[in-house]
Design a protein around this motif. Structure first.
Motif, mmCIF file in Angstrom:
data_model
loop_
_atom_site.group_PDB
_atom_site.id
_atom_site.type_symbol
_atom_site.label_atom_id
_atom_site.label_comp_id
_atom_site.label_asym_id
_atom_site.label_seq_id
_atom_site.Cartn_x
_atom_site.Cartn_y
_atom_site.Cartn_z
ATOM 1 N N GLN A 1 -20.115 52.493 -55.709
ATOM 2 C CA GLN A 1 -18.696 52.806 -55.884
ATOM 3 C C GLN A 1 -17.936 51.577 -56.351
ATOM 4 O OE1 GLN A 1 -16.818 54.945 -52.610
ATOM 5 N NE2 GLN A 1 -14.912 53.823 -52.934
ATOM 6 N N GLU A 2 -17.415 51.623 -57.566
ATOM 7 C CA GLU A 2 -16.619 50.519 -58.089
ATOM 8 C C GLU A 2 -15.540 51.085 -59.007
ATOM 9 O OE1 GLU A 2 -16.686 47.132 -57.642
ATOM 10 O OE2 GLU A 2 -18.398 47.219 -56.261
ATOM 11 N N ASP B 1 -24.477 58.611 -56.353
ATOM 12 C CA ASP B 1 -25.137 58.808 -55.064
ATOM 13 C C ASP B 1 -26.616 59.102 -55.243
ATOM 14 O OD1 ASP B 1 -23.090 58.805 -52.784
ATOM 15 O OD2 ASP B 1 -22.094 59.945 -54.375
ATOM 16 N N LEU C 1 -12.832 55.323 -61.304
ATOM 17 C CA LEU C 1 -13.611 55.162 -60.077
ATOM 18 C C LEU C 1 -14.999 55.754 -60.330
ATOM 19 C CD1 LEU C 1 -13.951 54.462 -57.065
ATOM 20 C CD2 LEU C 1 -13.083 56.741 -56.536
ATOM 21 N N GLU D 1 -18.644 56.616 -59.130
ATOM 22 C CA GLU D 1 -19.441 56.803 -57.920
ATOM 23 C C GLU D 1 -20.788 57.404 -58.297
ATOM 24 O OE1 GLU D 1 -17.110 57.804 -54.082
ATOM 25 O OE2 GLU D 1 -16.143 58.954 -55.688
ATOM 26 N N SER E 1 -19.075 60.791 -62.626
ATOM 27 C CA SER E 1 -18.170 59.839 -63.267
ATOM 28 C C SER E 1 -18.820 59.112 -64.441
ATOM 29 C CB SER E 1 -17.632 58.852 -62.223
ATOM 30 O OG SER E 1 -18.599 58.491 -61.276
ATOM 31 N N HIS F 1 -25.673 54.572 -52.395
ATOM 32 C CA HIS F 1 -24.323 54.806 -52.906
ATOM 33 C C HIS F 1 -23.836 53.646 -53.761
ATOM 34 C CE1 HIS F 1 -20.429 56.693 -52.986
ATOM 35 N NE2 HIS F 1 -19.843 55.610 -52.514
ATOM 36 N N CYS G 1 -27.957 48.800 -55.179
ATOM 37 C CA CYS G 1 -27.355 49.850 -54.344
ATOM 38 C C CYS G 1 -28.402 50.501 -53.452
ATOM 39 C CB CYS G 1 -26.756 50.955 -55.215
ATOM 40 S SG CYS G 1 -25.675 50.363 -56.525
ATOM 41 N N THR H 1 -24.008 61.949 -60.114
ATOM 42 C CA THR H 1 -22.695 61.350 -60.323
ATOM 43 C C THR H 1 -21.825 62.357 -61.062
ATOM 44 O OG1 THR H 1 -21.503 59.472 -61.307
ATOM 45 C CG2 THR H 1 -23.351 60.338 -62.557
#
Lengths: 205, 205
Positions: free
Chosen positions: B143-144, B193, B189, B191, B166, B141, B138, B164
């Protein structure tokens, strides 16, 4: 005054070794510790470790009861079972530790275990033996007698001024892991110097 | 204007996959490249890749002759076979590449291959699928959509301000590999950063 080395072997939670070298370390260990994730397999081979260390959730109930006198359970979740085993050994004065069975299975665990060598080396002499070779964590200096022509890889952990005259290809202050792989020893006594931490892998020849 | 994604799959020189997910990528690839060290095993399973790429010294003489029309040999020794395969694909316009079979065997090769993802991601979309999970390199970012409660590890390659909401455990600007391992997704989801490069591993659940 020379430091007195107290040797021990740790069997970690990765794939159980199949190569002769790590197996010999297990068989000939003067003091043998098993992470609890490796204990069932070790015991199934007729080898009873001196202690089984871990969070206690990766050993069969049968063995957990049968070997309760040699099981040390640490429930804190801040460290993994390998670090629990190393701490257990350091608290008992062991300062020359060989780790086997720490790779294979999940690659993020393999990365974690390999990188922990760089923490342990700050306090003890330590190496990791896999089915393919030996990882030596180093601070400032690496020195081993190894078979001429062995494949050698250097993974840099922030060291500067990396230099050697015992490898075939020139080295530098590598900034990504792949850059220091695929080198080869050109002398039997391999010496690598730098300022700071680096990791040397010597493949079995 | 949306970028057009051209997908391809590379089978690398590590252990041949056994898990359903990487095997499905091989079987369903619209364009399949084999590093020459993996070609014999791929062919033995009845799968003929679109091209076999490498230095040509790791494929049987029989297959080297039989499949000479699809073999591309690059003799330069500055890059490994995986990078030769990726370069081959990029030159043909493929920009969404999945790598399988790149781990197992020698751990220094595994480290090298994983770290090469951080080079490839600068130019293409890329991921690596092992028998245990998926590595996503990455920049800034991640995101999956992943199964809730999946084990997630973050290996930092110098990123700062990692954050994050999440994952179960808090993250920070990790300085050693083990520090970001053993986390867990708390949302479907996921994410993450940061400023710079980092690597995310999501274990199969």
């Amino acid at each position: 005054m020379n430091r007195k080395w107290q040797q021990a072997v740790v069997v970690a939670n990765g794939d159980y070794p199949t190569h002769l070298v790590p197996l010999r370390y297990i068989n000939e260990a003067s003091y043998l510790i098993s992470c609890d994730g490796a204990a069932d397999q070790l015991i199934s081979k007729g080898i009873i470790p001196d202690f089984i260390v871990g969070d206690g959730d990766s050993i069969s109930l049968t063995n957990k009861e049968k070997y309760s006198s040699i099981i040390k359970i640490y429930t804190e979740q801040e460290t993994n079972d390998l670090t629990k085993a190393i701490t257990f050994l350091m608290n008992r004065g062991y300062n020359d530790i060989t780790i086997v069975g720490a790779t294979g299975k999940r690659e993020d665990h393999t990365l974690g275990n390999i990188s922990l060598l760089m923490e342990y080396i700050q306090n003890i002499k330590v190496k990791m033996i896999t089915d393919y070779g030996i990882f030596y964590p180093c601070i400032d200096h690496f020195q081993e007698i190894i078979t001429l022509g062995s494949q050698v890889s250097i993974i840099n952990f922030g060291a500067t001024h990396l230099k050697t005259n015992s490898l075939v290809y020139p080295i530098r202050d590598f900034t990504n892991w792949w850059q220091g792989t695929l080198n080869e020893s050109s002398k039997e006594l391999v010496e690598i110097d730098g300022h700071g931490k680096f990791l040397v892998f010597v493949a079995f020849k």
